[in-house]
Design a protein around this motif. Structure first.
Motif, PDB file in Angstrom:
ATOM      1  N   ARG A   1       0.703  -1.151   0.175  1.00  0.00           N
ATOM      2  CA  ARG A   1       0.261   0.368  -0.071  1.00  0.00           C
ATOM      3  C   ARG A   1       0.805   0.873  -0.264  1.00  0.00           C
ATOM      4  NH1 ARG A   1      -5.170   1.194   3.066  1.00  0.00           N
ATOM      5  NH2 ARG A   1      -5.333   3.696   2.304  1.00  0.00           N
ATOM      6  N   VAL A   2       0.206   1.885  -1.287  1.00  0.00           N
ATOM      7  CA  VAL A   2       1.515   3.519  -1.003  1.00  0.00           C
ATOM      8  C   VAL A   2       0.338   4.497   0.004  1.00  0.00           C
ATOM      9  CG1 VAL A   2       2.687   4.904  -2.543  1.00  0.00           C
ATOM     10  CG2 VAL A   2       2.728   2.758  -3.407  1.00  0.00           C
ATOM     11  N   HIS A   3       0.656   5.617   0.460  1.00  0.00           N
ATOM     12  CA  HIS A   3       0.235   6.023   0.548  1.00  0.00           C
ATOM     13  C   HIS A   3       0.382   7.892   0.894  1.00  0.00           C
ATOM     14  CE1 HIS A   3      -2.909   8.259   3.477  1.00  0.00           C
ATOM     15  NE2 HIS A   3      -1.841   9.230   3.636  1.00  0.00           N
ATOM     16  N   LEU A   4       0.050   8.582  -0.046  1.00  0.00           N
ATOM     17  CA  LEU A   4       0.392   9.752  -0.304  1.00  0.00           C
ATOM     18  C   LEU A   4      -0.330  11.128   0.502  1.00  0.00           C
ATOM     19  CD1 LEU A   4       0.430   9.901  -4.572  1.00  0.00           C
ATOM     20  CD2 LEU A   4       2.541   9.224  -2.531  1.00  0.00           C
ATOM     21  N   ALA A   5       0.579  11.426   1.771  1.00  0.00           N
ATOM     22  CA  ALA A   5      -0.254  12.527   2.364  1.00  0.00           C
ATOM     23  C   ALA A   5       0.175  13.861   1.701  1.00  0.00           C
ATOM     24  CB  ALA A   5       0.373  12.299   3.966  1.00  0.00           C
ATOM     25  N   GLN A   6      -1.077  14.756   2.765  1.00  0.00           N
ATOM     26  CA  GLN A   6      -1.203  16.183   2.069  1.00  0.00           C
ATOM     27  C   GLN A   6      -0.552  17.166   1.823  1.00  0.00           C
ATOM     28  OE1 GLN A   6      -4.298  18.586   4.581  1.00  0.00           O
ATOM     29  NE2 GLN A   6      -4.368  19.939   2.546  1.00  0.00           N
ATOM     30  N   PRO A   7       0.056  17.222   0.566  1.00  0.00           N
ATOM     31  CA  PRO A   7       1.227  18.704   0.302  1.00  0.00           C
ATOM     32  C   PRO A   7       0.342  19.297   1.267  1.00  0.00           C
ATOM     33  CG  PRO A   7      -0.293  17.753  -1.540  1.00  0.00           C
ATOM     34  CD  PRO A   7      -1.191  17.099  -0.769  1.00  0.00           C
ATOM     35  N   PHE A   8       1.959  20.070   1.478  1.00  0.00           N
ATOM     36  CA  PHE A   8       2.171  21.476   2.007  1.00  0.00           C
ATOM     37  C   PHE A   8       3.295  22.115   1.797  1.00  0.00           C
ATOM     38  CE2 PHE A   8       5.135  18.885   4.701  1.00  0.00           C
ATOM     39  CZ  PHE A   8       5.477  19.384   4.958  1.00  0.00           C
ATOM     40  N   SER A   9       3.251  23.582   1.862  1.00  0.00           N
ATOM     41  CA  SER A   9       3.889  24.425   1.425  1.00  0.00           C
ATOM     42  C   SER A   9       5.550  24.668   3.031  1.00  0.00           C
ATOM     43  CB  SER A   9       3.455  25.769   1.575  1.00  0.00           C
ATOM     44  OG  SER A   9       4.263  27.241   1.456  1.00  0.00           O
ATOM     45  N   LEU A  10       6.397  24.522   1.791  1.00  0.00           N
ATOM     46  CA  LEU A  10       7.953  24.609   2.369  1.00  0.00           C
ATOM     47  C   LEU A  10       8.021  25.999   3.208  1.00  0.00           C
ATOM     48  CD1 LEU A  10      10.970  23.614   3.886  1.00  0.00           C
ATOM     49  CD2 LEU A  10      11.567  23.379   0.818  1.00  0.00           C
ATOM     50  N   GLN A  11       7.648  27.313   2.270  1.00  0.00           N
ATOM     51  CA  GLN A  11       7.581  28.286   2.203  1.00  0.00           C
ATOM     52  C   GLN A  11       6.804  28.716   3.955  1.00  0.00           C
ATOM     53  OE1 GLN A  11      10.142  30.628   1.216  1.00  0.00           O
ATOM     54  NE2 GLN A  11       9.619  32.045   2.679  1.00  0.00           N
ATOM     55  N   GLU A  12       6.054  28.301   3.579  1.00  0.00           N
ATOM     56  CA  GLU A  12       4.652  28.740   4.679  1.00  0.00           C
ATOM     57  C   GLU A  12       5.357  27.642   6.113  1.00  0.00           C
ATOM     58  OE1 GLU A  12      -0.020  27.833   5.819  1.00  0.00           O
ATOM     59  OE2 GLU A  12       1.146  26.778   4.652  1.00  0.00           O
ATOM     60  N   TYR A  13       5.560  26.621   5.877  1.00  0.00           N
ATOM     61  CA  TYR A  13       6.255  25.377   6.914  1.00  0.00           C
ATOM     62  C   TYR A  13       7.179  26.661   7.513  1.00  0.00           C
ATOM     63  CZ  TYR A  13       8.710  22.727  10.335  1.00  0.00           C
ATOM     64  OH  TYR A  13       8.834  21.542  11.473  1.00  0.00           O
ATOM     65  N   ILE A  14       8.121  26.919   6.964  1.00  0.00           N
ATOM     66  CA  ILE A  14       9.886  27.871   7.310  1.00  0.00           C
ATOM     67  C   ILE A  14       9.388  29.394   8.034  1.00  0.00           C
ATOM     68  CG2 ILE A  14      11.506  28.958   6.332  1.00  0.00           C
ATOM     69  CD1 ILE A  14      11.825  27.584   4.229  1.00  0.00           C
ATOM     70  N   VAL A  15       7.992  30.033   7.423  1.00  0.00           N
ATOM     71  CA  VAL A  15       7.467  31.358   8.202  1.00  0.00           C
ATOM     72  C   VAL A  15       7.366  30.530   9.488  1.00  0.00           C
ATOM     73  CG1 VAL A  15       6.709  33.275   8.406  1.00  0.00           C
ATOM     74  CG2 VAL A  15       8.121  32.580   5.965  1.00  0.00           C
ATOM     75  N   SER A  16       5.839  29.606   9.638  1.00  0.00           N
ATOM     76  CA  SER A  16       6.294  29.476  11.103  1.00  0.00           C
ATOM     77  C   SER A  16       6.481  29.013  12.317  1.00  0.00           C
ATOM     78  CB  SER A  16       4.462  29.390  10.653  1.00  0.00           C
ATOM     79  OG  SER A  16       4.934  27.792   9.987  1.00  0.00           O
TER      80      SER A  16
END
Length: 801
Positions: free
Chosen positions: A375-390
């Motif tokens: 089983r291959v599971h792909l989680a929800q993508p998220f922004s690297l730029q948003e993570y760096i800031v917050s």
């Protein structure tokens, strides 16, 4: 029920005398018991949402609203309908035609663009130390750049990619029953890719097959050729050449040299330029953040963090405005044995070795008809730029394990410091050293965050459930009719906790499939009543069951930590084997529970807990307490002589709160309630609670028992010694203890390494330099037998036999 039992007696096949093992793998279980349960195929929770604390915008915008309405597909199931052609001949050539129709974008002028990048041009022009201006001719530096670039990557060959895809599709269909992918998750990733930001997939690592399976899966779904960051130490030169032509990336050895080395500076600049070019061109990149389970090292991969550091640096300097990170998890019913054995070889994996491993896998699974599921599971993508800031706002002070736990272990104090634990087992590589200290911390915490999301979104396979039931509930054996019901119960518990399972279908077929895969570790015995007795084989096979059951630990980790903490709180009050009714009489205060949970959290390795960096320890304590209440193990209890918790009369409010002007919300109302004693709890007296409590405690017992045995081994071990030498000593001791006491689930080299590293952080062992290399010494504090016994007693308070 009598008719059902009679039917089972009549359909029981003849076999050897009672009590002897029987072979029922091809003819079924000899039972006509159909168990239709409500969970299979009807309810699947969505897993893999990104962190709402660190990436709230991504949590809202990059989510596919109809994801739960879409079903699953098998990426290796290719039929005539998957091609543009129809007919008798097409049905026999559909694999070949499918591989010809895959879209493979061409990458042109990539070497020239890399040489024209800013970092490489600065070296060629001599504007930075170590470049051509430091006594080296520009032509020589340019040839060195081309040599390093040839070691890192090569342009993917479309014909070779198609040919390899066709051969891989044949191989996967022989080895696997199916490779499931959620179509809604794939739609979510495809929608994110259309936004324009490059995709960076960050995956767990179960086997070497992951690096081939994931690119094949994305190619079949129309996302192009996936560039995979491989470990050059695990591959021979010939195999590296093949993988580079298929889209592989390899970090050059010079990149790990010291910061003042001109070769290391040039190699890191070329690698950075390669990553920048990949991100600008929009090619998806796969990085493994987890080491292989067989590797004798930390769980978090140092090489994966190095590759992720290049991506973070490219976004920070503005080469690309943003990148979308996708946590990925791959799970298997059972990892093919041949693909595991090749990793244990001392020499790097070569072409012939890999080919022989593939043939062995095909032969073993074709001969016994044991095909596995994945089983291959792909989680929800998220922004690297948003993570760096917050994410930077979540950083706070931390202390070492020695500062947090050693005074409490030795009885010098009782209060647990109000701070987080600092535990870093992954060494810093050369590429990470080239970053600022703040950026190094960012990459490390981002890696922990993504790995936690990947592990939390991984589907639980049927073999993991079966191994958990046999090892922690029925190690002495269980009837198959009872095992059917408990398999159904545990599956429902997994789904109710927001985790997904990687199977569906009729319960009897699932158990037959799981037991056939575990046939080397499980024995089936006939009994006179017509039922079957399932017994785990005693011996080293229990170690393999423990490894499989570890995949279920993230589901019940909070409850297991809470149950072991309650066990530690009751250890000094009631006998360990005392009746459940006697233990339920005692009142447990919330502050005492918090303290015990914190102590156990600090003791457990960070690689096991995988706490998100944005989550504090006290928030996790409250989560553990809430889980214990929700599952019914703890019941809120009023303290003797106190007012009811629901009493909100004016006499309970302070004068300050009574005369506070309306609209003044500077202080929380809860701060002014007179709660001197806090909340209290009792153990629930429901009938299922003792067994469930014992089951939760046993989930952590392999690790805790290994730690306790490591503490008992301190006065027997030969120190000083190298880390590998002392690990071998401890592992031999665990094996000898397993032979004497039968606890083979603790005889695991990974647990031995984890115990040694934890004791090193705790100050029990000290690493001292020597001419022959660093060596482990026993610290003066724990040189006394009394302190060693205190350490062992501290660990054993959390163990419930």
């Amino acid at each position: 029920m009598a008719t059902m039992l009679e039917g089972r007696r009549q359909t029981q096949p003849r076999s050897s005398p009672s009590g002897r093992e029987t072979s029922l793998w091809s003819s079924g279980f000899g039972m006509k018991l159909e168990a239709i349960t409500p969970f299979l195929g009807k309810y699947r929770p969505f897993v893999g949402r990104c962190c709402q604390t660190c990436t709230p915008k991504s949590w809202e915008s990059l989510f596919h609203r109809s994801i739960t309405d879409l079903g699953f597909c098998s990426v290796i199931l290719v039929k005539e309908e998957n091609t543009r052609f129809r007919g008798w001949l097409v049905r026999r050539l559909c694999y070949f035609l499918w591989s010809l129709e895959q879209h493979i974008p061409l990458c042109q002028d990539a070497p020239q663009k890399i040489e024209e990048s800013t970092g490489v041009q600065n070296l060629l022009s001599g504007r930075v130390p170590g470049g051509a201006g430091e006594g080296q001719a520009p032509d020589l530096v340019k040839k060195e750049v081309q040599r390093i670039l040839g070691h890192i990557q090569a342009s993917p060959r479309p014909f070779l990619v198609r040919l390899f895809s066709w051969a891989l599709l044949r191989f996967l269909n022989c080895l696997f029953l199916n490779v499931q992918l959620h179509k809604g998750q794939m739609k979510m990733v495809q929608k994110a890719a259309q936004a324009g930001s490059p995709l960076v997939l960050l995956s767990t690592h179960k086997t070497l097959l992951d690096g081939i399976l994931l690119p094949f899966m994305l190619l079949s779904q129309g996302l192009g050729v996936l560039r995979v960051a491989w470990d050059s130490r695990a591959c021979s030169p010939a195999l590296r050449v093949l993988l580079r032509k298929l889209g592989g990336l390899f970090l050059p050895p010079e990149a790990n040299l010291s910061l003042d080395s001109s070769e290391g500076l040039l190699a890191r600049a070329v690698v950075q330029a390669v990553i920048e070019q990949l991100l600008v061109s929009g090619q998806p990149l796969l990085i493994f953040l987890e080491e292989l389970p067989e590797s004798p090292g930390p769980r978090l991969s140092a090489l994966g963090q190095a590759w992720l550091g290049f991506v973070v640096q490219a976004v920070q300097v503005g080469i690309v405005p943003d990148a979308l990170l996708v946590p990925v998890a791959v799970t298997y019913d059972l990892v093919p044995d041949a693909l595991c054995d090749i990793y244990h070889a001392s020499a790097p994996l070569g072409l012939w070795t890999g080919a022989l491993a593939v043939l062995r896998s095909l032969w073993s699974h074709w001969g016994c008809s044991r095909r596995i599921c994945s089983r291959v599971h792909l989680a929800q993508p998220f922004s690297l730029q948003e993570y760096i800031v917050s994410a930077r706002s979540c950083w706070g002070g931390r202390q070492t394990l020695e500062q947090l736990l050693q005074p409490i272990v030795l009885g010098q104090c009782t209060a647990v410091p109000d701070t987080e634990k600092e535990q870093e087992w992954t060494p810093i590589t050369g590429p990470l050293l080239a970053l600022k200290e703040e950026d190094q911390l960012l990459v490390r915490r981002l890696s922990c965050h993504v790995l936690s999301a990947s592990v939390g979104s991984a589907a639980v396979m049927s073999t993991a459930i079966m191994a958990t039931l046999l090892l922690f509930k029925h190690q002495k054996g269980v009837f198959l009719s009872q095992l059917l019901g408990e398999f159904s119960w545990l599956t429902e518990e997994i789904l109710l906790r927001g985790f997904d399972v990687g199977f569906s279908g009729q319960l009897r077929s699932l158990l037959k499939h799981s037991l056939s895969l575990l046939r080397a570790h499980v024995a089936l015995l006939h009994i006179r009543q017509g039922d079957l007795l399932v017994v785990p084989r005693p011996g080293p096979g229990l170690t393999q069951l423990a490894r499989l059951s570890a995949e279920l630990l993230p589901v019940f980790l909070s409850e297991a930590v809470g149950a072991c903490a309650v066990r530690g709180l009751l250890a000094g009050r009631v006998p360990p084997q005392g009746p459940w009714e006697l233990q339920g009489i005692l009142l447990l205060s919330q502050n005492e529970l918090y303290r015990q949970i914190l102590l156990l959290m600090h003791l457990l390795p960070q690689d096991l807990l995988l706490l998100k960096p944005c989550q504090s320890s006290y928030c996790y304590c409250q989560e553990v307490l809430d889980r214990l209440i929700q599952c019914g193990l703890l019941v809120a209890e009023e303290t003797p002589g106190s007012r009811s918790a629901c009493d909100t009369g004016r006499q309970r409010l302070s004068r300050k709160l009574l005369w506070k002007p309306s609209g003044d919300f500077t202080d929380s109302d809860s701060d002014d309630f007179e709660e001197a004693e806090g909340r209290y709890f009792r153990l629930s007296q429901q009938s299922h609670c003792p067994d469930f409590f014992l089951f939760l405690c046993r989930l952590l017992s392999p690790l805790l028992k290994a730690f306790a045995q490591a503490a008992a081994f301190l006065h027997q071990g030969q120190l000083p010694d190298t880390e590998s030498g002392y690990t071998e000593q401890l592992f031999q001791f665990l094996q000898a203890t397993a032979q004497e006491e039968g606890i083979f689930e603790c005889a695991d080299p990974k647990l031995a390494i984890s115990a040694i590293w934890t004791f090193r952080d705790l100050g029990v062992l000290q690493q001292m330099p020597s001419p022959a290399g660093p060596r482990l010494h026993l610290s003066p504090t724990f040189a006394s037998r009394e302190n060693q016994q205190r350490l062992e007693q501290f660990i054993r308070q959390f163990i419930c036999s």
